[in-house]
Scaffold this active site. Structure first.
Site, PDB file in Angstrom:
ATOM      1  N   SER A 236      -5.374   5.699  -2.082  1.00 41.43           N
ATOM      2  CA  SER A 236      -5.312   4.239  -2.037  1.00 41.43           C
ATOM      3  C   SER A 236      -6.518   3.629  -2.738  1.00 41.43           C
ATOM      4  O   SER A 236      -7.666   3.973  -2.448  1.00 41.43           O
ATOM      5  CB  SER A 236      -5.261   3.766  -0.581  1.00 41.43           C
ATOM      6  OG  SER A 236      -5.275   2.360  -0.511  1.00 41.43           O
ATOM      7  N   SER A 237      -6.274   2.707  -3.657  1.00 44.73           N
ATOM      8  CA  SER A 237      -7.366   1.976  -4.305  1.00 44.73           C
ATOM      9  C   SER A 237      -7.948   0.998  -3.303  1.00 44.73           C
ATOM     10  O   SER A 237      -7.247   0.129  -2.802  1.00 44.73           O
ATOM     11  CB  SER A 237      -6.849   1.214  -5.533  1.00 44.73           C
ATOM     12  OG  SER A 237      -6.350   2.087  -6.504  1.00 44.73           O
TER      13      SER A 237
ATOM     14  N   GLU B  25      -1.183  -5.155   3.036  1.00 46.66           N
ATOM     15  CA  GLU B  25      -1.437  -4.172   4.084  1.00 46.66           C
ATOM     16  C   GLU B  25      -1.149  -4.751   5.465  1.00 46.66           C
ATOM     17  O   GLU B  25      -1.542  -5.882   5.777  1.00 46.66           O
ATOM     18  CB  GLU B  25      -2.883  -3.668   4.027  1.00 46.66           C
ATOM     19  CG  GLU B  25      -3.185  -2.864   2.773  1.00 46.66           C
ATOM     20  CD  GLU B  25      -4.541  -2.194   2.788  1.00 46.66           C
ATOM     21  OE1 GLU B  25      -4.771  -1.310   1.945  1.00 46.66           O
ATOM     22  OE2 GLU B  25      -5.375  -2.549   3.647  1.00 46.66           O
TER      23      GLU B  25
ATOM     24  N   ASN C  53      -1.398   6.011   2.441  1.00 46.62           N
ATOM     25  CA  ASN C  53      -1.512   6.453   1.051  1.00 46.62           C
ATOM     26  C   ASN C  53      -2.685   7.415   0.927  1.00 46.62           C
ATOM     27  O   ASN C  53      -3.787   7.109   1.389  1.00 46.62           O
ATOM     28  CB  ASN C  53      -1.709   5.220   0.153  1.00 46.62           C
ATOM     29  CG  ASN C  53      -1.764   5.554  -1.313  1.00 46.62           C
ATOM     30  OD1 ASN C  53      -1.590   6.697  -1.712  1.00 46.62           O
ATOM     31  ND2 ASN C  53      -2.009   4.552  -2.135  1.00 46.62           N
TER      32      ASN C  53
ATOM     33  N   SER D  40       0.830  -1.194   0.000  1.00 48.28           N
ATOM     34  CA  SER D  40       0.000   0.000   0.000  1.00 48.28           C
ATOM     35  C   SER D  40       0.870   1.250   0.000  1.00 48.28           C
ATOM     36  O   SER D  40       1.823   1.366   0.770  1.00 48.28           O
ATOM     37  CB  SER D  40      -0.906  -0.005   1.238  1.00 48.28           C
ATOM     38  OG  SER D  40      -1.721   1.138   1.272  1.00 48.28           O
ATOM     39  N   GLY D  41       0.542   2.200  -0.886  1.00 50.01           N
ATOM     40  CA  GLY D  41       1.304   3.439  -0.983  1.00 50.01           C
ATOM     41  C   GLY D  41       2.476   3.371  -1.925  1.00 50.01           C
ATOM     42  O   GLY D  41       3.265   4.312  -2.013  1.00 50.01           O
TER      43      GLY D  41
ATOM     44  N   THR E 112      -1.346   2.696  -8.596  1.00 51.32           N
ATOM     45  CA  THR E 112      -2.364   3.378  -9.397  1.00 51.32           C
ATOM     46  C   THR E 112      -1.718   4.264 -10.455  1.00 51.32           C
ATOM     47  O   THR E 112      -2.146   4.288 -11.616  1.00 51.32           O
ATOM     48  CB  THR E 112      -3.286   4.209  -8.495  1.00 51.32           C
ATOM     49  OG1 THR E 112      -3.972   3.328  -7.585  1.00 51.32           O
ATOM     50  CG2 THR E 112      -4.311   4.972  -9.311  1.00 51.32           C
TER      51      THR E 112
ATOM     52  N   GLY F 289      -2.439  -3.444  -2.673  1.00 48.45           N
ATOM     53  CA  GLY F 289      -1.182  -3.962  -2.155  1.00 48.45           C
ATOM     54  C   GLY F 289      -1.316  -4.594  -0.782  1.00 48.45           C
ATOM     55  O   GLY F 289      -2.323  -4.443  -0.087  1.00 48.45           O
TER      56      GLY F 289
END
Length: 692
Positions: free
Chosen positions: A275-276, A515, A272, A207-208, A212, A513
């Site tokens: 974040s998606s 986490e 993030n 994540s982050g 994206t 991602g």
């Protein structure tokens, strides 16, 4: 494949001793290199190391620190002066490997003379410091999030590369990955070998990491490449010279699908700001038969996975709801605010936690979202219904309830809205009668079976269950709006027509991602399971298949031990005894609890299991916990909301009510079949059945 920054994959978590020798066809791992100094059987056999050799030595704070060998003491011990001027002793008999430092950084890490963990990390760090965040590992691209804008190279340089070797010699970038995929589709299929080989690009990472943005760069290049192939000369994403109007519109829509889905499906987390909160597979369809050495774009489609529904009503501290709410509140005009009766963020509990983020321009995001809807030719009534429903959800979260006992009904709970005016506004925006909405939120229908006959009667809900029903309604409506947006995008991208015309495609998987937060719940378990599956595919493609190919071709090689995560996948997904199966079983029980779920999961694991554990001490807040040793690290999951989040049912009374809304676009999202399905699920999970 594009591997995003921080992607916890074996490419840099464990040494890959590859050294490319195939210079004529770009980077391709063909031979394997040994580490510099394997651990000797005993100290007497330790090899001599020349003075002034630059090496990496372990460091407690910095993990690895670079140094220079100053002298050798006997056969097994070296003195090394680090770059900080500190002299340390290195006992070769106690270390698996003495890692030699590389003389320079390389854009393809297969070209490093010495391959090791510190060599990989140092190479990435040196390139990052030089504003070169992209690095190859053979066919993989590692992208370290630069955390600042970095100009992209010219697309034409990648298009113009005369060969695979010339393409590999260009600076590493997402454009090169996309160009390789595009060229692979241009290759004629072998005789008798079927059609062209479809191409997929996997964008993974924690994540982050910037997944994206990497996915958008890939989309941008592919649409540019298609336009360029028919004589486009400008970089205007809406129209390139030489394109037909239809082709230009399709190009623009593929690009503008991103702001639509990002606004509705992305949110700020603690890691993030964009974040998606869902997974996305974008498939761009081509017809390669129209002209030689050219792909004709015929359509595209988007498939989504696992939208984080719980975020609509609850966010962790320092996080936000989905972008679209804040964009709407910041960007709507005065007339729109009045027409949609928008609440200020401070008065809307669903969004009142973390309202503004310095790095996010919500007003600009609203303008971009509306512009993208225009690119997709969204009708005025569709836009109006979407924004009305979003405003309704903000008002619905502002509706609270008080509870008292009703002496008339034998002490049953009597739940009423604290402020009836708030309920009325929410109901009107949803196209419902306030009294009908209140009745659906505060009661449920229970069916009793006795002697083969059924009888239905109404049961009043207490305040907690009424709030739970309210939140479930908000999550169901938002999820339906998101699904509508995905279907709308696919319709305008010509997904159905493309399926009939295409003979090949390029797919881009942008998956959430790995986490690991301070508090991890059911969402993190699902996300990390998806990443475990992706890691298993990575292992198969990068190690298992490659080594099988070496064996088949008789190439000399040394077997590489890699972290096989099959056991973790079985822990989570095994039939009957996996974590998800046991959780589903617990959700079907009237008396199911998180504690019981953990007890069953613990009993299903073998003694001394290293992958699963239950912490002996519970946190001051929260429920029971368990820990899983994932491929990327240990994660502890707090389970107090597991059962609620895994079932998350919408009461049939609410589903039927929304299906009869005066807002036709909203009612269409809850068709009769969906009502039956929702009702069946709800009753199976929560209704009491007596007399059987």
């Amino acid at each position: 494949q594009a591997v995003s920054p921080g992607s916890p994959c074996p490419a840099y978590r464990r040494p890959m001793f590859w050294k490319s020798k195939d210079k004529g066809d770009g980077p391709s791992p063909k031979t394997l290199r040994q580490p510099l100094s394997p651990k000797p059987p005993n100290a007497a056999d330790a090899p001599a190391v020349a003075e002034a050799t630059e090496v990496w030595v372990p460091d407690k704070e910095r993990v690895w620190v670079r140094g220079r060998v100053t002298r050798q003491v006997g056969r097994s011990e070296l003195e090394v002066e680090t770059e900080d001027g500190v002299t340390v002793a290195v006992d070769l008999a106690r270390h698996d490997t003495l890692h030699t430092a590389n003389p320079s950084a390389e854009q393809d890490m297969c070209s490093l003379w010495h391959m090791s963990e510190p060599a990989v990390l140092s190479n990435l760090q040196l390139r990052f410091a030089a504003d070169q965040p992209y690095t190859y590992v053979a066919h993989l691209l590692i992208a370290v999030n630069p955390l600042k804008p970095i100009p992209d190279p010219a697309e034409v340089s990648y298009e113009g590369a005369a060969s695979s070797a010339a393409l590999a010699a260009l600076p590493p970038h997402q454009f090169a990955v996309a160009e390789r995929a595009y060229r692979a589709l241009l290759e004629q299929p072998a005789a008798g070998g079927g059609g062209r080989q479809d191409q997929s690009i996997v964008v993974s990472g924690e994540s982050g990491a910037g997944k994206t943005e990497s996915a958008k760069k890939l989309l941008r290049y592919i649409t540019w490449r298609v336009a360029s192939a028919v004589g486009g000369t400008t970089h205007d994403r809406r129209r390139s010279v030489g394109q037909t109007h239809a082709a230009a519109a399709l190009n623009a829509r593929i690009l503008d699908s991103s702001p639509i889905l990002e606004s509705l499906g992305n949110a700020k987390t603690v890691r993030n700001h964009n974040s998606s909160r869902f997974g996305k597979f974008t498939k761009i369809d081509f017809d390669a038969r129209a002209a030689p050495k050219r792909l004709r774009l015929v359509g595209a489609s988007v498939e989504t996975y696992l939208l984080e529904r719980s975020r609509v009503t609850r966010q962790a501290e320092g996080e936000r709801n989905y972008h679209i709410f804040y964009q709407l509140l910041a960007g709507a005009s005065a007339a729109e605010r009045q027409r949609w009766r928008l609440l200020p963020a401070a008065s809307a509990p669903y969004v009142s936690g973390c309202v503004s983020v310095p790095t996010l321009d919500d007003a600009a995001g609203y303008a971009e979202f509306c512009e993208a809807l225009g690119t997709f030719d969204a009708k005025a009534e569709e836009r109006e219904a979407l924004f009305l429903c979003l405003s309704a959800l903000l008002h619905l979260g502002d509706v609270d309830f008080s509870e008292a006992s009703s002496p008339v009904r034998g002490g049953e709970p009597q739940v009423e809205p604290v402020d009836p005016a708030r309920l009325q506004v929410a109901a009107e925006l949803l196209g419902l009668e306030p009294a009908a909405l209140l009745a659906a939120l505060t009661t449920r229908t229970v069916t009793a079976l006795a002697r083969g006959e059924s009888e239905s009667f109404s049961v009043r809900l207490d305040g907690a269950k009424t709030r739970h029903a309210r939140d479930n309604l908000a999550k169901a409506v938002y999820s339906a709006l998101f699904d509508w947006a995905v279907g709308f995008v696919n319709c305008k991208l010509g997904a159905l027509a493309a399926a009939a015309e295409r003979d090949c495609f390029i797919g881009i998987l942008d998956i959430f991602g790995f986490e690991a937060f301070e508090t991890n719940s059911f969402e993190q378990l699902c996300i990390n399971f998806a990443n475990e599956m992706l890691q298993a595919q990575f292992n198969a493609d990068t190690f298992r298949f490659q080594q099988a190919e070496y064996e088949a071709e008789g190439v000399p090689w040394q077997h590489i031990e890699y972290e096989d995560n099959t056991a973790i996948i079985e822990l989570l997904a095994a039939r009957r005894v996996g974590a998800f199966a046991l959780l589903d079983e617990e959700c079907r029980l009237q008396t199911g609890t998180a504690d019981s779920f953990i007890e069953k999961l613990a009993r299903s694991r073998p003694a001394g299991d290293e992958l699963f554990s239950v912490p002996k001490l519970k946190r001051a807040k929260g429920g029971a916990e368990f820990s899983i040793k994932h491929y990327a690290g240990l994660v502890t999951y707090e389970t107090s909301l597991f059962i609620v989040k895994n079932t998350d049912p919408l009461l049939p009374e609410l589903s039927e009510l929304i299906g009869n809304s005066e807002c036709a676009p909203l009612a269409a999202l809850f068709p009769p079949d969906a009502k039956k399905e929702s009702g069946a699920k709800s009753r199976a999970l929560f209704s009491t059945t007596v007399g059987t």
